[in-house]
Motif scaffolding. Structure first.
Motif, short mmCIF file in Angstrom:
data_model
loop_
_atom_site.label_atom_id
_atom_site.label_comp_id
_atom_site.label_asym_id
_atom_site.label_seq_id
_atom_site.Cartn_x
_atom_site.Cartn_y
_atom_site.Cartn_z
N TYR A 1 10.25 0.69 -0.88
CA TYR A 1 11.65 0.90 -1.27
C TYR A 1 12.55 0.40 -0.14
N GLN A 2 12.15 0.72 1.09
CA GLN A 2 12.90 0.30 2.28
C GLN A 2 13.06 -1.22 2.30
N PRO B 1 10.31 -3.27 9.15
CA PRO B 1 10.60 -3.59 7.75
C PRO B 1 11.84 -4.50 7.65
N THR C 1 7.37 4.51 -0.09
CA THR C 1 8.72 4.53 0.50
C THR C 1 9.00 3.29 1.34
N LEU C 2 7.95 2.78 1.97
CA LEU C 2 8.13 1.58 2.79
C LEU C 2 8.51 0.39 1.90
N ASN D 1 15.06 -2.64 -0.71
CA ASN D 1 16.49 -2.40 -0.56
C ASN D 1 17.11 -3.37 0.45
N TYR E 1 4.24 -7.27 6.46
CA TYR E 1 4.60 -6.20 7.39
C TYR E 1 3.44 -5.22 7.41
N ILE E 2 3.11 -4.73 8.60
CA ILE E 2 2.01 -3.76 8.75
C ILE E 2 2.56 -2.52 9.44
N ALA E 3 2.30 -1.35 8.90
CA ALA E 3 2.73 -0.10 9.53
C ALA E 3 1.57 0.54 10.26
N LYS F 1 0.83 -1.21 0.00
CA LYS F 1 0.00 0.00 0.00
C LYS F 1 0.87 1.26 0.00
N SER F 2 2.14 1.12 0.40
CA SER F 2 2.97 2.30 0.65
C SER F 2 4.17 2.34 -0.27
#
Lengths: 291, 386
Positions: free
Chosen positions: A159-160, A277, A156-157, A163, A233-235, A153-154
């Motif tokens: 990309y984190q 993450p 930048t997360l 990476n 993973y859930i933010a 859903k996100s």
């Protein structure tokens, strides 16, 4: 094979003559995506660095063979642009624009379903199939080609996590940003289905956040339909109830839609959920190597 | 954007829905003048964005000028705590309306059902209590019906809902009309939630919308300029107000660690990781995609204006955002506002090497660089203390 986009993708960008649209459209082309056309009403006949511009998406389909449309049109006009794309003959529409009113998206969502056109987004970073094609704003340098499918859903997360996978020596079949809006064209279940059928995907990482019940529904679906391992993973565990955190979708009211409820729903169906993450990426790497 | 009750009722009235006649008041004197004009009895109602006002003493019925003055004086300035401990919300304004003789109370709402991607109408003949309580006490009494996204709610469907909810026949037609109009309001005004509780029948047998809880889609405000100009109604804290003026996405929390991230997801994840490391975040601040130096300066000004903040964490993963721009912003802001608080910085992604080189060159004493998100969270917790 990868999913949604690959070497056969022929991309038309609505808004290619705009600042954002040209920057990202040409970046996608530089990555190796076949950018066949741009669309801006009234600018048909012009070109952007050699890519022909048409007045309508339908013309780009007929004349340039476009099969995938990317929407980079300002929010006020974006739903109309998506509707045009749905009617144009392309198979896939990827809408990057953020800030589209939900009452505009509701009929557009149903139109896409009815016509059998795959809609990704809006308010999403797009789709990347490393080594093949990139449609959207995902920075490709943080991802390698590999066997892990990512759906998130996100931006930048993602990309984190991508990476961290890359640093651990693993890569991705496809990365799909589905967007964080209350109504998006494709949800976790749609993308999980595609990854399940993809022979280049061995496992799936799913990145969710507070709000709605897409993760809970995905948990049920994974238990019933997905044979490949899924790590999640859930933010938003510390998000206070009733407060909106950026994405229009990331709002929690009362108990349902909390990060904890989502984690519990996923774990109850045997999906491992990383606490951070970094941990999610580690679990994914472990899982992949144990297959 | 949540509307106050009176703003919601004004919206209803514009669409021809029956609401009690009333008037807005900011002082006890205004309230008396308004009440005298309306005629007694009047309901003096606190205007705050939280349910449970009645139980908290924020709604009183006044039968004459003296009572109107007394109750208005009591309610203005009152702190109202929500039924689930939300708030407190200080009362700055009142809505005074003609008192209604309530014969019966129903519940009606139209909400966006994200899962179904459709609007959903809910109706119950049991009004006045929480919808959760209605659903728990008698699930059958709460009728739910999805609305066709293209066609809207038809008269036949509305009548079926009303019949299924066992609304008394005398008022069935009126209630069905209310449902149809509420769906129209949702579509026309971009409302993702409209809750009317209670929807009453008065002594004259008229159906009246006695309360209004309305949420407007913030993305659609461009076509509702009149709503965008509504007075700031939330009991906003100073940092949230300041951030809004600067166009930043900021949410106040109650800890002591200032947080800045790029992207809502990464920023939320940063809050979680800091909490896991034993820290207490002071805020959520999404600097957004493509953050430029100026945005970073604005963000640091907002964060440091909160006196509780004792350390700051920057968690940036540059995609479109360029880390060298972020580093420039950090350096400029530090010099501009004389920042002395410990600053933990994690810069990864696009141009991170250039960014880190700039920071090293600037030689800021209060700056600590960490290579990973987890390392940065641990470091800032250590530096922030309790």
């Amino acid at each position: 094979m990868s999913i949604i986009i690959d070497n056969d993708t022929k991309l038309v960008v609505s808004g290619l003559t705009g600042r954002e649209g040209s920057f990202h459209g040409l970046r996608n082309k530089a990555y190796g995506t076949q950018l066949v056309a741009g669309v801006t009403p009234g600018k048909g006949g012009q070109d952007v660095e050699g890519t022909p511009i048409y007045d309508t998406i339908a013309e780009s389909v007929q004349e340039a063979g476009a099969n995938t449309s990317m929407i980079f049109v300002p929010a006020k006009f974006a739903a109309a642009a998506i509707n045009e794309a749905i009617d144009s003959g392309v198979d896939t529409v990827i809408a990057i624009t953020e800030g589209i009113p939900v009452m505009d998206m509701m009929p557009t969502y149903w139109k896409a379903r009815e016509k059998g056109v795959r809609l990704i987004g809006p308010n999403c970073p797009g789709v990347l199939s490393p080594g093949k094609a990139n449609v959207g704003i995902i920075p490709a340098q943080f991802f390698d080609q590999g066997r892990i499918g990512v759906v998130s859903k996100s931006g930048t997360l993602t990309y984190q996590i991508g990476n961290e996978l890359k640093q651990a020596g693993e890569g991705n079949s496809t990365i799909v940003g589905i967007g964080g809006d209350p109504i998006v064209g494709s949800d976790f279940i749609d993308i999980l289905t595609l990854f399940e059928a993809d022979d280049e995907t061995d496992m799936i990482v799913m990145v969710g956040e507070i709000g709605g019940d897409a993760e809970e529904r995905a948990a049920e679906f994974i238990a019933a339909e997905i044979s490949k391992p899924v790590v999640a993973y859930i933010a938003g565990f510390t998000a206070p109830p009733g407060k909106q955190m950026g994405h229009a979708g990331a709002i929690i009211s009362g108990s349902s839609g909390t990060a904890k409820a989502k984690q519990e729903a996923l774990e109850a169906k045997g999906v491992r959920v990383g606490e951070s993450p970094t941990e999610a990426a580690q679990i994914a790497v472990e899982t992949l190597r144990s297959l | 954007m949540d509307l106050l009750e009176y703003q919601g009722k004004e919206l209803f009235a514009r669409h021809g829905l029956p609401v009690p006649q009333g008037s807005h008041a900011a002082t006890a004197e205004d309230a008396v003048t308004a009440s005298d004009n309306l005629g007694y009895p009047v309901a003096v109602k606190a205007q705050v964005l939280i349910g449970g006002r009645g139980k908290a003493g924020g709604i009183k019925i006044a039968k004459d000028s003296a009572e109107a003055h007394e109750y208005a004086g009591e309610i203005i300035g009152m702190d109202i705590v929500g039924p689930h401990g939300e708030g407190p919300f200080k009362v700055h304004e009142l809505w005074v309306e003609v008192g209604s003789d309530i014969e019966s109370e129903f519940y009606a709402s139209v909400i966006l059902d994200r899962s179904a991607k459709k609007l959903m109408v809910m109706l119950s003949r049991m009004g006045g209590m929480d919808v959760e309580a209605i659903a728990a006490s008698d699930p059958e009494a709460l009728v739910k019906q999805h609305v066709d996204p293209i066609e809207g709610l038809s008269a036949v469907e509305a009548e079926q809902i009303v019949a299924q909810a066992k609304i008394p026949e005398e008022v069935a037609g009126q209630v069905a009309q209310v449902l149809i109009k509420l769906v129209e309001v949702a579509q026309a005004e971009d409302a993702t939630l409209i809750e009317v509780n209670p929807l009453i029948v008065n002594a004259d047998g008229e159906v009246v919308l006695l309360d209004a809880k309305v949420t407007i889609d913030g993305n659609a405000l461009f076509r509702h300029p009149e709503l965008g100009e509504l007075p700031e109604s939330a009991d906003q804290d100073p940092q949230e107000r300041m951030a809004k003026e600067k166009g930043l996405t900021y949410v106040s929390l109650d800890g002591n660690i200032g947080i800045l991230g790029n992207g809502a997801g990464l920023c939320m994840s940063t809050l979680d990781v800091v909490a896991q490391a034993g820290g207490r975040p002071a805020n959520f601040l999404d600097a957004g995609g493509g953050s430029k130096a100026e945005a970073i300066i604005d963000a640091l000004e907002v964060i440091t204006s909160n006196p509780e903040v004792s350390a700051i964490l920057f968690n940036i993963f540059g995609g479109i955002t360029r880390c060298d721009e972020v580093a420039r912003g950090i350096i400029e802001a530090t010099n501009k506002i004389g920042l002395e608080l410990p600053l933990v910085v994690r810069l990864d992604g696009t141009n991170s090497e250039e960014g880190l080189a700039l920071l090293a060159e600037a030689g800021l004493d209060n700056l600590h660089h960490e290579a990973t998100m987890l390392g940065a969270a641990k470091k800032v917790v250590e530096l922030a203390g309790n």
